[in-house]
Design a protein around this motif. Structure first.
Motif, PDB file in Angstrom:
ATOM      1  N   THR A 128       1.803  -5.218  -6.800  1.00 50.50           N
ATOM      2  CA  THR A 128       0.685  -4.302  -6.766  1.00 50.50           C
ATOM      3  C   THR A 128       0.829  -3.169  -7.936  1.00 50.50           C
ATOM      4  O   THR A 128       1.883  -2.831  -7.874  1.00 50.50           O
ATOM      5  N   SER A 129      -0.494  -2.797  -8.256  1.00 43.30           N
ATOM      6  CA  SER A 129      -0.529  -2.179  -9.014  1.00 43.30           C
ATOM      7  C   SER A 129       0.067  -0.464  -8.838  1.00 43.30           C
ATOM      8  O   SER A 129      -0.182  -0.237  -7.854  1.00 43.30           O
TER       9      SER A 129
ATOM     10  N   GLY B 258      -2.576   1.397  -7.735  1.00 40.81           N
ATOM     11  CA  GLY B 258      -2.459   0.968  -6.309  1.00 40.81           C
ATOM     12  C   GLY B 258      -1.139   1.645  -5.721  1.00 40.81           C
ATOM     13  O   GLY B 258      -1.449   2.558  -4.282  1.00 40.81           O
TER      14      GLY B 258
ATOM     15  N   LEU C 113       5.054  -1.526  -2.021  1.00 38.86           N
ATOM     16  CA  LEU C 113       4.077  -2.858  -3.149  1.00 38.86           C
ATOM     17  C   LEU C 113       4.503  -2.538  -4.474  1.00 38.86           C
ATOM     18  O   LEU C 113       3.870  -3.748  -5.370  1.00 38.86           O
TER      19      LEU C 113
END
Length: 109
Positions: free
Chosen positions: A40-41, A44, A35
């Motif tokens: 993605t952060s 997250g 991710l």
């Protein structure tokens, strides 16, 4: 050369469960890394890692509990105590308890 890891006499399915938990733990690490790789952060990915770890922990607990239950039901073990039926040992609903019945749909002969 023989393997240093010899199977120990353990509960049935124990090795398969251990392997399954190892793969689940590996996924708990791998999924957040992927991710992050795709943008993605960090928050997250961390949330995903925590969620996967929680699901893995619950699944591990349920698997171990299931194994213990299966080990108890092996031949040679005593069966669990019978379920108590309740007051006056009645089973079923009121329809089959006897007493007066209304005419209902039964034909009179």
């Amino acid at each position: 050369m023989p393997s240093s890891r010899t199977p120990s006499p353990s509960r049935p399915g124990d090795e398969r469960t251990t392997d399954l938990i190892r793969w689940a733990a590996f996924s708990c690490v791998l999924v957040p890394v992927v991710l992050l790789w795709y943008g993605t952060s960090l928050a997250g990915a961390a949330g995903t890692a925590l969620g996967l770890a929680a699901v893995t922990a619950v699944c591990r607990l349920l698997l171990r509990q299931s194994e213990r239950g299966a080990a108890r039901s092996l031949p040679g073990n005593h069966p669990p105590p019978a379920h108590h039926r309740g007051r006056h040992q009645r089973t079923g609903t009121g329809v089959h308890r006897g007493g007066r019945h209304s005419g209902g749909n039964s034909p009179v002969g």
